[in-house]
Motif scaffolding. Structure first.
Motif, PDB file in Angstrom:
ATOM      1  N   LYS A   1       0.708  -1.315   0.101  1.00 50.94           N
ATOM      2  CA  LYS A   1       0.074  -0.187  -0.184  1.00 50.94           C
ATOM      3  C   LYS A   1       0.929   1.374   0.156  1.00 50.94           C
ATOM      4  O   LYS A   1       0.644   2.189  -0.775  1.00 50.94           O
ATOM      5  N   ALA A   2       1.997   1.276   0.749  1.00 49.65           N
ATOM      6  CA  ALA A   2       2.832   2.500   0.599  1.00 49.65           C
ATOM      7  C   ALA A   2       3.311   2.551  -0.448  1.00 49.65           C
ATOM      8  O   ALA A   2       3.790   3.791  -0.996  1.00 49.65           O
ATOM      9  N   THR A   3       3.963   1.611  -1.071  1.00 45.34           N
ATOM     10  CA  THR A   3       4.622   1.519  -2.139  1.00 45.34           C
ATOM     11  C   THR A   3       3.688   2.155  -3.588  1.00 45.34           C
ATOM     12  O   THR A   3       3.868   2.978  -4.208  1.00 45.34           O
ATOM     13  N   ASN A   4       2.441   1.817  -3.543  1.00 45.18           N
ATOM     14  CA  ASN A   4       1.379   2.136  -4.667  1.00 45.18           C
ATOM     15  C   ASN A   4       1.057   3.610  -4.235  1.00 45.18           C
ATOM     16  O   ASN A   4       0.852   4.322  -5.154  1.00 45.18           O
ATOM     17  N   LYS A   5       1.048   3.985  -2.950  1.00 44.44           N
ATOM     18  CA  LYS A   5       0.708   5.480  -2.846  1.00 44.44           C
ATOM     19  C   LYS A   5       1.948   6.415  -3.161  1.00 44.44           C
ATOM     20  O   LYS A   5       1.404   7.323  -3.720  1.00 44.44           O
ATOM     21  N   ALA A   6       3.018   6.118  -2.877  1.00 47.59           N
ATOM     22  CA  ALA A   6       4.203   6.705  -3.582  1.00 47.59           C
ATOM     23  C   ALA A   6       4.246   6.796  -5.010  1.00 47.59           C
ATOM     24  O   ALA A   6       4.430   7.718  -5.663  1.00 47.59           O
ATOM     25  N   LEU A   7       3.847   5.622  -5.531  1.00 46.79           N
ATOM     26  CA  LEU A   7       3.685   5.441  -6.956  1.00 46.79           C
ATOM     27  C   LEU A   7       2.806   6.396  -7.685  1.00 46.79           C
ATOM     28  O   LEU A   7       2.927   6.977  -8.551  1.00 46.79           O
ATOM     29  N   GLU A   8       1.802   6.458  -6.879  1.00 41.84           N
ATOM     30  CA  GLU A   8       0.584   7.290  -7.233  1.00 41.84           C
ATOM     31  C   GLU A   8       1.049   8.836  -7.375  1.00 41.84           C
ATOM     32  O   GLU A   8       0.749   9.550  -8.147  1.00 41.84           O
ATOM     33  N   GLN A   9       1.755   9.131  -6.319  1.00 39.62           N
ATOM     34  CA  GLN A   9       1.917  10.517  -6.109  1.00 39.62           C
ATOM     35  C   GLN A   9       3.277  10.801  -7.261  1.00 39.62           C
ATOM     36  O   GLN A   9       3.152  11.929  -7.495  1.00 39.62           O
ATOM     37  N   THR A  10       4.137   9.887  -7.633  1.00 39.38           N
ATOM     38  CA  THR A  10       4.985  10.152  -8.519  1.00 39.38           C
ATOM     39  C   THR A  10       4.410  10.074  -9.767  1.00 39.38           C
ATOM     40  O   THR A  10       4.950  10.962 -10.486  1.00 39.38           O
ATOM     41  N   GLN A  11       3.675   9.447 -10.075  1.00 38.58           N
ATOM     42  CA  GLN A  11       2.862   9.529 -11.496  1.00 38.58           C
ATOM     43  C   GLN A  11       1.998  10.803 -11.855  1.00 38.58           C
ATOM     44  O   GLN A  11       2.121  11.394 -12.562  1.00 38.58           O
ATOM     45  N   GLY A  12       1.411  11.316 -10.446  1.00 33.29           N
ATOM     46  CA  GLY A  12       0.825  12.452 -10.611  1.00 33.29           C
ATOM     47  C   GLY A  12       1.896  13.877 -10.951  1.00 33.29           C
ATOM     48  O   GLY A  12       1.317  14.546 -11.550  1.00 33.29           O
ATOM     49  N   ARG A  13       3.058  13.730 -10.262  1.00 33.38           N
ATOM     50  CA  ARG A  13       3.894  14.847 -10.236  1.00 33.38           C
ATOM     51  C   ARG A  13       4.391  14.803 -11.938  1.00 33.38           C
ATOM     52  O   ARG A  13       4.655  15.982 -12.604  1.00 33.38           O
ATOM     53  N   ILE A  14       4.629  13.534 -12.497  1.00 39.82           N
ATOM     54  CA  ILE A  14       5.119  13.496 -13.903  1.00 39.82           C
ATOM     55  C   ILE A  14       4.099  13.623 -14.625  1.00 39.82           C
ATOM     56  O   ILE A  14       4.329  14.550 -15.829  1.00 39.82           O
ATOM     57  N   SER A  15       2.915  13.611 -14.608  1.00 36.64           N
ATOM     58  CA  SER A  15       1.967  14.091 -15.445  1.00 36.64           C
ATOM     59  C   SER A  15       1.289  15.433 -15.319  1.00 36.64           C
ATOM     60  O   SER A  15       1.132  15.975 -16.530  1.00 36.64           O
ATOM     61  N   THR A  16       1.594  16.070 -14.136  1.00 37.02           N
ATOM     62  CA  THR A  16       1.254  17.561 -13.995  1.00 37.02           C
ATOM     63  C   THR A  16       2.506  18.403 -14.238  1.00 37.02           C
ATOM     64  O   THR A  16       2.322  19.620 -14.679  1.00 37.02           O
ATOM     65  N   GLY A  17       3.574  17.853 -13.984  1.00 39.26           N
ATOM     66  CA  GLY A  17       5.135  18.527 -13.920  1.00 39.26           C
ATOM     67  C   GLY A  17       5.305  19.403 -12.646  1.00 39.26           C
ATOM     68  O   GLY A  17       6.215  20.124 -12.413  1.00 39.26           O
ATOM     69  N   TYR A  18       4.345  19.112 -11.433  1.00 39.08           N
ATOM     70  CA  TYR A  18       4.260  19.823 -10.317  1.00 39.08           C
ATOM     71  C   TYR A  18       4.699  18.831  -9.307  1.00 39.08           C
ATOM     72  O   TYR A  18       4.006  17.862  -9.008  1.00 39.08           O
ATOM     73  N   ARG A  19       5.513  19.597  -8.417  1.00 38.82           N
ATOM     74  CA  ARG A  19       6.050  18.578  -6.949  1.00 38.82           C
ATOM     75  C   ARG A  19       4.735  19.235  -6.149  1.00 38.82           C
ATOM     76  O   ARG A  19       4.516  18.407  -4.992  1.00 38.82           O
ATOM     77  N   VAL A  20       4.293  20.552  -6.199  1.00 41.89           N
ATOM     78  CA  VAL A  20       3.371  20.881  -5.318  1.00 41.89           C
ATOM     79  C   VAL A  20       2.302  21.437  -6.213  1.00 41.89           C
ATOM     80  O   VAL A  20       2.084  22.563  -6.556  1.00 41.89           O
ATOM     81  N   ALA A  21       1.323  20.572  -6.358  1.00 41.00           N
ATOM     82  CA  ALA A  21       0.080  20.989  -7.355  1.00 41.00           C
ATOM     83  C   ALA A  21      -0.924  21.614  -6.566  1.00 41.00           C
ATOM     84  O   ALA A  21      -1.935  22.352  -7.109  1.00 41.00           O
TER      85      ALA A  21
END
Length: 292
Positions: free
Chosen positions: A18-38
């Motif tokens: 679960k922790a890995t999936n959460k971190a993976l989701e966060q990283t994918q969100g940063r890559i898709s939006t380009g923002y570290r703080v969206a």
């Protein structure tokens, strides 16, 4: 101890996955939006600062538009002023030619002067930009205010800076181009009468010299204002770029770092799934003992 009711290994593996999936989701969100703080939940302080800075940058964009509009007004006035100086200088030459001339020749010279007076009227009234005429104006006591800056103090209060131009020193005529302003005496020159003497013409020459001196000062004022506006436009443009860079440093994602992190998390996810599968197989091993 092995238990068919509680699989501690599977629970641990599941939490890790679960922790890995959460971190993976966060990283994918940063890559898709380009923002570290969206959004604010990512980092409330940085998000708030970035939001304020973005708002200020929109204000600076409006300031740039205002400076561009002001630059247009001053540029038109500056160009027209220089042309008006050329025409007044031509009137000066005609007056010099009229000294000692016959009445008939003076009448011809007067016609030429009238032509140039009409030209001066056209120059003054034609120096219009976006509904504003700096040179033909009935209210020279009202300065021309050009928005030049948007300032935010440390306590959060904001103020607007302006460049103020004193029109009383640059207005050539009234709004109709008939009289008033720096050309008042020049527009009144008339050497057509039979009673006009050389002394009268010399008096007109003095008026022209005074007008030329005042117009030269006016051109210098407009030129200085034009230079100041251009410098401010350049500064605001660079300031806008600097703010964009500052916001980026706060909230933009490092794509190299995030892509590397994505690959690592994908491997961790695969290992987590494998670990969970192994942990779940323990109960099957217990059942196998009973089958034996």
């Amino acid at each position: 101890m092995s238990s068919i009711l509680t699989n501690a290994s599977a629970m641990t593996a599941l939490q890790s996955l679960k922790a890995t999936n959460k971190a993976l989701e966060q990283t994918q969100g940063r890559i898709s939006t380009g923002y570290r703080v969206a959004e604010a939940m990512d980092n409330a302080a940085y998000w708030s600062i970035a939001t304020t800075m973005r708002s200020d940058n929109k204000a600076f964009s409006a300031v740039q538009d205002a400076l561009g509009l002001g630059a247009g007004k001053i540029d038109i006035a500056y160009t027209a002023m220089n042309k008006a100086i050329e025409v007044v200088d031509e009137i000066k030459q005609k007056l010099l030619a009229a000294l000692g001339a016959s009445e008939d020749n003076r009448a011809k010279i007067h016609t030429e002067i009238l032509t140039r007076q009409d030209q001066l009227k056209g120059i003054a009234t034609g120096a219009n930009y976006a509904g504003t005429n700096v040179l033909a104006n009935d209210s020279p006591s009202d300065p021309l205010e050009i928005v030049s800056s948007y300032n935010r103090a440390g306590d959060g209060t904001v103020s607007v800076g302006t460049i103020s131009i004193d029109l009383s020193t640059v207005v050539l005529t009234d709004a109709d181009g008939e009289a008033g302003g720096l050309l008042d005496d020049v527009m009144g020159i008339d050497i057509s009468g039979a009673l006009v003497t050389d002394d009268d013409i010399k008096g007109f020459l003095d008026n022209v010299e005074e007008a030329l001196a005042a117009m030269a000062d006016a051109a210098a004022t407009l030129g200085a204002a034009k230079s100041r506006i251009d410098m401010q436009k350049d500064f605001v443009s660079k300031l806008t770029d600097a703010i964009d860079r500052g916001v980026g440093q706060l909230v933009d994602a490092d794509m190299n770092q995030e892509s590397t992190r994505l690959q690592a998390l994908q491997v961790q996810q695969q290992l987590g799934i494998q670990a969970l599968s192994i942990a779940n197989s323990n109960s099957q091993n217990i059942l196998a003992l009973f089958r034996n």
